[in-house]
Design a protein around this motif. Structure first.
Motif, short mmCIF file in Angstrom:
data_model
loop_
_atom_site.label_atom_id
_atom_site.label_comp_id
_atom_site.label_asym_id
_atom_site.label_seq_id
_atom_site.Cartn_x
_atom_site.Cartn_y
_atom_site.Cartn_z
N LEU A 105 0.18 1.85 15.42
CA LEU A 105 -0.22 0.88 14.40
C LEU A 105 0.49 1.14 13.08
CD1 LEU A 105 -4.06 0.53 15.07
CD2 LEU A 105 -2.19 -0.92 15.88
N ALA A 106 0.70 2.40 12.74
CA ALA A 106 1.43 2.73 11.51
C ALA A 106 2.86 2.22 11.57
CB ALA A 106 1.38 4.24 11.26
N ASP A 107 3.49 2.39 12.74
CA ASP A 107 4.86 1.88 12.90
C ASP A 107 4.90 0.36 12.78
OD1 ASP A 107 5.77 4.33 15.43
OD2 ASP A 107 5.83 4.40 13.23
N SER A 108 3.89 -0.30 13.34
CA SER A 108 3.84 -1.76 13.28
C SER A 108 3.70 -2.23 11.84
CB SER A 108 2.67 -2.29 14.12
OG SER A 108 2.84 -1.94 15.47
N MET A 109 2.87 -1.54 11.03
CA MET A 109 2.71 -1.92 9.63
C MET A 109 3.98 -1.68 8.84
SD MET A 109 -1.13 -0.96 8.38
CE MET A 109 -0.57 -1.22 6.71
N ASN A 110 4.68 -0.60 9.15
CA ASN A 110 5.95 -0.33 8.46
C ASN A 110 6.99 -1.40 8.77
OD1 ASN A 110 4.94 2.03 7.29
ND2 ASN A 110 5.59 3.31 9.02
N SER A 116 -1.59 -5.69 5.79
CA SER A 116 -2.18 -4.66 4.92
C SER A 116 -3.08 -3.70 5.69
CB SER A 116 -2.98 -5.32 3.79
OG SER A 116 -4.06 -6.09 4.32
N SER A 117 -3.67 -4.15 6.81
CA SER A 117 -4.52 -3.26 7.62
C SER A 117 -4.69 -3.84 9.02
CB SER A 117 -5.89 -3.05 6.96
OG SER A 117 -6.57 -4.28 6.83
N ILE A 118 -4.94 -2.93 10.00
CA ILE A 118 -5.18 -3.32 11.39
C ILE A 118 -6.39 -2.53 11.89
CG2 ILE A 118 -4.21 -3.47 13.71
CD1 ILE A 118 -1.42 -3.34 12.47
N TYR A 119 -7.35 -3.25 12.48
CA TYR A 119 -8.53 -2.62 13.05
C TYR A 119 -8.68 -3.10 14.49
CZ TYR A 119 -9.94 -1.04 8.43
OH TYR A 119 -9.98 -0.42 7.20
N ILE A 120 -8.82 -2.15 15.43
CA ILE A 120 -8.97 -2.47 16.85
C ILE A 120 -10.23 -1.76 17.37
CG2 ILE A 120 -7.94 -2.31 19.14
CD1 ILE A 120 -5.21 -2.33 17.83
N VAL A 130 -5.52 1.39 10.92
CA VAL A 130 -4.61 1.89 9.90
C VAL A 130 -4.72 0.93 8.73
CG1 VAL A 130 -2.63 0.66 10.86
CG2 VAL A 130 -2.24 2.59 9.33
N ASP A 131 -4.86 1.45 7.50
CA ASP A 131 -5.12 0.62 6.33
C ASP A 131 -4.27 1.13 5.17
OD1 ASP A 131 -8.14 -1.01 5.26
OD2 ASP A 131 -6.21 -0.93 4.22
N TYR A 194 -11.35 -5.92 20.64
CA TYR A 194 -11.15 -6.89 19.57
C TYR A 194 -10.14 -6.34 18.57
CZ TYR A 194 -15.60 -8.38 21.57
OH TYR A 194 -16.57 -8.76 22.42
N ILE A 195 -9.40 -7.23 17.92
CA ILE A 195 -8.42 -6.82 16.93
C ILE A 195 -8.58 -7.67 15.68
CG2 ILE A 195 -6.64 -8.34 17.91
CD1 ILE A 195 -4.55 -6.30 16.96
N ILE A 196 -8.53 -7.01 14.52
CA ILE A 196 -8.55 -7.70 13.21
C ILE A 196 -7.30 -7.25 12.44
CG2 ILE A 196 -9.77 -8.04 11.04
CD1 ILE A 196 -12.36 -7.41 12.46
N VAL A 197 -6.45 -8.21 12.08
CA VAL A 197 -5.24 -7.93 11.30
C VAL A 197 -5.38 -8.64 9.96
CG1 VAL A 197 -2.74 -8.08 11.18
CG2 VAL A 197 -3.85 -7.75 13.39
N ASN A 198 -5.27 -7.89 8.85
CA ASN A 198 -5.48 -8.44 7.51
C ASN A 198 -4.17 -8.56 6.75
OD1 ASN A 198 -8.37 -8.54 7.71
ND2 ASN A 198 -8.42 -6.32 7.44
N VAL A 199 -4.07 -9.65 5.98
CA VAL A 199 -2.95 -9.87 5.05
C VAL A 199 -3.56 -10.10 3.68
CG1 VAL A 199 -0.95 -11.29 4.47
CG2 VAL A 199 -1.56 -10.91 6.88
N SER A 200 -3.08 -9.36 2.67
CA SER A 200 -3.66 -9.47 1.34
C SER A 200 -3.28 -10.80 0.70
CB SER A 200 -3.19 -8.32 0.46
OG SER A 200 -1.81 -8.41 0.22
N ALA A 201 -4.18 -11.33 -0.13
CA ALA A 201 -3.93 -12.59 -0.83
C ALA A 201 -2.78 -12.45 -1.81
CB ALA A 201 -5.19 -13.05 -1.56
N SER A 202 -2.59 -11.27 -2.39
CA SER A 202 -1.48 -11.07 -3.33
C SER A 202 -0.14 -11.23 -2.62
CB SER A 202 -1.59 -9.69 -3.98
OG SER A 202 -1.56 -8.67 -2.99
N TYR A 203 -0.04 -10.71 -1.37
CA TYR A 203 1.20 -10.89 -0.61
C TYR A 203 1.43 -12.36 -0.29
CZ TYR A 203 4.66 -10.66 3.06
OH TYR A 203 5.79 -10.86 3.81
N ILE A 204 0.34 -13.04 0.08
CA ILE A 204 0.46 -14.47 0.39
C ILE A 204 0.96 -15.22 -0.83
CG2 ILE A 204 -0.82 -16.55 1.01
CD1 ILE A 204 -2.63 -14.80 2.71
N ASN A 205 0.41 -14.91 -2.00
CA ASN A 205 0.81 -15.59 -3.24
C ASN A 205 2.29 -15.37 -3.53
OD1 ASN A 205 0.41 -17.11 -5.56
ND2 ASN A 205 0.06 -15.28 -6.80
N ARG A 206 2.78 -14.15 -3.30
CA ARG A 206 4.20 -13.85 -3.54
C ARG A 206 5.10 -14.56 -2.54
NH1 ARG A 206 2.32 -8.58 -3.63
NH2 ARG A 206 3.47 -8.17 -1.68
#
Length: 576
Positions: A105-110, A116-120, A130-131, A194-206
């Motif tokens: 998961l760390a490699d996937s985020m890199n 911004s975070s992955i929860y499984i 990884v967050d 189950y998997i939850i993948v988060n994207v921060s609103a600040s990244y979306i705005n940029r």
């Protein structure tokens, strides 16, 4: 209208120039006024459309981001590491799977900076995460107790989007867009986690404004339930976003004393995208364009007023003098113009006219010379054919036949000789048909056969379709004579003379070919230049070039020891 046009065309050039400049001046004035009056409306309309297009572009960027996030979650949950951990991680080797999944998961985020975070979670409540910011207190129970859990299970592995995990963890700081889905076993397609993948609103705005923020534009984003995803917290702004009057369009609103162009657009997820563009910045550009247009029109008016007199005089005076000098052409006098000019168009016109007069004089002179040369060459061809020794040898052959008592051969020889000389002594038409020209060659060959006996034989390949076409009279005889005297006679043994007449698509080709001694390229060049080969052959080449007004009508191909082939190409016109 036609009277006005005629009146204008009859004016002197100077007056025409003045009128044209006045009309241009009026046009510039009208265009300047129209441009100045319409610029604000046009700019406002374009800015409105730009704002709408920007909202659509933001929507497309957002859709692309979500699709990319969806594909990345598919890759993560389909990996063998995650599949093994969710299937077998509840056994004694769960610690090993924790390390493997966390590293993966760390490699996937890199690899994906948007995440911004992955929860499984597996079915037993074991958690892999990884967050990049702070740990979120998410549990399997909180997922199952969420109001959207029933909808998630019905999606059968498809993703579900919500804000901040759909309430599965407390909201601290900025918002997150969460992609939630059931993880199925690749082989059995049964749910294993189950998997939850988060994207921060600040990244979306940029990201969604990338390439679309030239005017300090702000974007506000809310989901289908009007929950804020990206917002500056201004309640007045939020009330405008929630209004219905400007959905799918662009309007101008005043916020905190400043004008903004506000455009809204809803994407396929029913998320509402609102773009705020400061109109004052756009208006400053419009004012700059307006000043530029007014200055441009004013400067052009001054330049037009200052130059129209100068240009009219500069053009009309030399043209008037040139026209006066060219009047002599109407009286049939070809005189060159003597007028002082510069290297401008007037000077070019004078030079072209003088060059035309010189070329016409030269052309007339060349035509007279060419006609004289043509008649001279024709006379040379005829004169070379009337050779005393040819007539003398013919009479000797007749005498021998008469003494031998062969009266039939004497008659045939005399008939052929008479017909042959009649053909070129007759002062009839200059051109005859190919059929008649070949008859002349037949009579000539009869006489030559009496002289040379079996020294040569004749083959003919004549296409009757060539008979009606015409060519200059007495053209082939010098060529046949040349083949016999210079090619076959010097050859040891019997020679072969071949005569062909071929009808092609756009030409008639007549070929005189022998298997005589031949010649080299140097000799051929001398013949074509009239320096060798006898007067008859050289004159025939020049006569054909003059007659058809082109070179290359007669072509010579020869090889030493093998023979020579002379080809005459007669072009066929539509009138033939």
């Amino acid at each position: 209208m036609k009277y006005i046009i005629k009146w204008f065309m009859d004016l002197r050039i100077a007056f025409k120039v003045v009128i044209c400049y006045i009309l241009m001046l009026l046009v510039f004035l009208v265009m300047g006024i129209i441009c100045y009056c319409q610029l604000n409306n046009i700019t406002t309309g374009k800015v409105r459309q730009m704002s709408i297009d920007t909202a659509k572009s933001v929507s497309n960027n957002l859709d692309f981001m979500i699709n990319t996030l969806n594909n990345q979650t598919i890759i993560i949950m389909s990996s063998q590491t995650v599949q093994n951990a969710l299937t077998e991680g509840n056994n004694s080797n769960s610690y090993m799977y924790q390390k493997q999944v966390s590293a993966y998961l760390a490699d996937s985020m890199n690899f994906n900076e948007m995440i911004s975070s992955i929860y499984i979670f597996d079915k037993y409540g074991d958690e892999y995460y990884v967050d990049s910011s702070s740990f979120k207190n998410i549990s399997l129970d909180s997922i199952k107790e969420s109001p959207w859990y029933g909808q998630l299970t019905k999606l059968n592995g498809q993703y579900l989007l919500n804000i901040n995990g759909g309430g599965t963890y407390p909201h601290t700081g900025g918002n997150d867009v969460s992609l939630v889905r059931v993880v199925n076993n690749i082989d059995t397609q049964q749910p294993i986690g189950y998997i939850i993948v988060n994207v921060s609103a600040s990244y979306i705005n940029r990201s969604i404004l990338q390439g679309n923020n030239s005017y300090n534009m702000k974007v506000f984003l809310s989901d289908e339930n009007n929950k804020d995803i990206v917002n500056d917290g201004n309640e007045y702004t939020k009330s405008i976003i929630n209004s219905k009057e400007n959905n799918g369009s662009a309007v101008i609103r005043k916020i905190s004393g400043n004008d903004f162009i506000i455009s809204t657009f809803s994407n396929d997820l029913n998320w509402k995208i609102s773009c705020f563009t400061p109109f004052n910045e756009l208006r400053s550009e419009t004012d700059t364009y307006s000043v530029f247009i007014l200055a441009f029109v004013f400067i052009n008016i001054l330049l037009l007023i200052m130059t129209f007199v100068f240009v009219s005089l500069l053009i009309s005076n030399p043209i008037h003098k040139l026209a006066f000098s060219m009047k002599s052409f109407n009286n049939g006098e070809l005189k060159q113009i003597s007028l002082r000019t510069g290297n401008d168009e007037i000077g070019l016109l004078k030079d072209v006219y003088n060059k035309m007069v010189r070329q016409i004089d030269m052309l007339i002179e060349n035509i007279i010379k060419d006609e004289a040369i043509k008649r001279k060459k024709e006379l040379e061809v005829l004169q070379t054919q009337i050779k005393p020794h040819f007539l003398y040898n013919s009479f000797n052959a007749i005498s021998s036949l008469a003494l031998s008592g062969d009266s039939t051969q004497v008659y045939n020889l005399i008939t052929a000789l008479g017909t042959f000389y009649k053909s070129f002594l007759n002062s009839g038409n200059e051109e005859i048909t190919i059929e008649k020209e070949l008859e002349i060659i037949d009579n000539y060959l009869i006489i030559q056969k009496f002289r040379y006996g079996e020294k040569f034989i004749v083959y003919k390949e004549i296409d009757p379709k060539t008979f009606p076409y015409k060519m200059p009279r007495l053209t082939l005889q010098p060529l046949v004579e040349n083949s016999i005297n210079h090619g076959i006679r010097a050859k040891k043994g019997q020679g072969i003379l071949t005569i062909k007449a071929i009808r092609d698509e756009d030409a008639v080709r007549i070929i005189i070919k022998d298997n005589g001694i031949g010649m080299d390229e140097h000799k051929i060049a001398e013949i074509k230049n009239g320096k060798a080969g006898g007067i008859g052959l050289g004159a025939t080449i020049e006569r054909l070039n003059l007659y058809y007004n082109t070179t290359g009508v007669l072509n010579i191909e020869s090889t030493i020891g093998e023979g020579t082939a002379i080809t005459i190409t007669i072009p066929i016109s539509e009138d033939d």
